[in-house]
Write a protein that holds these residues in place. Sequence first.
Motif, PDB file in Angstrom:
ATOM      1  N   CYS A  71       0.484  -1.622  -0.164  1.00  0.00           N
ATOM      2  CA  CYS A  71       0.534   0.230   0.386  1.00  0.00           C
ATOM      3  C   CYS A  71       0.209   0.769  -0.331  1.00  0.00           C
ATOM      4  N   LEU A  72       2.459   1.082  -0.211  1.00  0.00           N
ATOM      5  CA  LEU A  72       2.959   2.335  -0.231  1.00  0.00           C
ATOM      6  C   LEU A  72       3.630   3.049  -1.780  1.00  0.00           C
ATOM      7  N   ARG A  73       3.663   4.163  -1.619  1.00  0.00           N
ATOM      8  CA  ARG A  73       4.162   4.797  -2.886  1.00  0.00           C
ATOM      9  C   ARG A  73       5.469   5.189  -3.134  1.00  0.00           C
TER      10      ARG A  73
ATOM     11  N   LEU B 158       9.159   6.019   1.277  1.00  0.00           N
ATOM     12  CA  LEU B 158       8.069   5.022   0.864  1.00  0.00           C
ATOM     13  C   LEU B 158       7.223   5.766   2.022  1.00  0.00           C
ATOM     14  N   GLU B 159       5.764   6.451   1.077  1.00  0.00           N
ATOM     15  CA  GLU B 159       4.355   6.935   2.296  1.00  0.00           C
ATOM     16  C   GLU B 159       3.317   5.881   1.384  1.00  0.00           C
ATOM     17  N   PRO B 160       1.867   6.313   2.676  1.00  0.00           N
ATOM     18  CA  PRO B 160       0.800   5.321   2.325  1.00  0.00           C
ATOM     19  C   PRO B 160      -0.112   6.690   1.020  1.00  0.00           C
ATOM     20  N   ALA B 161      -0.801   5.930   0.933  1.00  0.00           N
ATOM     21  CA  ALA B 161      -1.476   6.420  -0.755  1.00  0.00           C
ATOM     22  C   ALA B 161      -2.834   7.299   0.447  1.00  0.00           C
ATOM     23  N   ASP B 162      -3.166   8.315  -0.932  1.00  0.00           N
ATOM     24  CA  ASP B 162      -3.776   9.275  -0.251  1.00  0.00           C
ATOM     25  C   ASP B 162      -4.995   8.983   0.638  1.00  0.00           C
ATOM     26  N   THR B 163      -5.421   7.900  -0.280  1.00  0.00           N
ATOM     27  CA  THR B 163      -7.177   6.483   0.237  1.00  0.00           C
ATOM     28  C   THR B 163      -6.348   5.540   1.082  1.00  0.00           C
ATOM     29  N   TYR B 164      -7.344   4.999   1.794  1.00  0.00           N
ATOM     30  CA  TYR B 164      -7.541   3.706   2.158  1.00  0.00           C
ATOM     31  C   TYR B 164      -8.213   2.843   1.121  1.00  0.00           C
ATOM     32  N   GLY B 165      -7.583   1.535   1.493  1.00  0.00           N
ATOM     33  CA  GLY B 165      -8.237  -0.076   0.788  1.00  0.00           C
ATOM     34  C   GLY B 165      -9.723   0.318   0.102  1.00  0.00           C
TER      35      GLY B 165
ATOM     36  N   ARG C 136      -6.960   9.667   3.878  1.00  0.00           N
ATOM     37  CA  ARG C 136      -6.710   9.594   5.462  1.00  0.00           C
ATOM     38  C   ARG C 136      -6.655  10.633   5.578  1.00  0.00           C
TER      39      ARG C 136
END
Length: 124
Positions: free
Chosen positions: A3-5, A13-20, A25
Motif C-alpha cells: 500500500c506504500l508509494r 515510501l508513504e501510504p496512499a492518500d486513500t485507504y483500501g 486518509r
Amino acid sequence: MACLRKVPPFDILEPADTYGDGSARQDALQSGTCFDLLLMPGLGFDRAGRRLGRGGGYYDKMVAGLQRLAAEAGREPPLLVALSYEAQLRASVSVDEHDQPVDVVVTPGEALPCTARGRAAMGW
C-alpha cells in the motif's frame, strides 16, 4: 508494503492518500486536531535541542504547521521529544534558521530538557 508509494524527490515510501475502501486518509495538518506531543526523529542532537535531520526540512515544516494550528486554537504547541541513543548526542549540531529545536531528548540513560517548555514539562 504493497500500500506504500514512492514520493519524490527522495522516493520516501508513504501510504496512499486513500485507504483500501476508498476513504481519505487523515492528514494531521488538515484535520484541525491539536497534538500534545510529537516524537521527532534525527541523526544527531545536542543538549540545546538542536536536531540534525536528513536535510529535507519535512519535520520542520510539519512542526511549524502544527504550531500554527495550536495557536489558532488557543492551545499550547506540541511538546517536541526526540528519542536518541547516547552516541547520537553531540557537543553541538549546526542548524538553519527554519530548524525546529526539540524540547526534550530522551536517551536510554537520561531525559534531557533542552528548552524552557521541556524543563517545565519535566517539572524543573
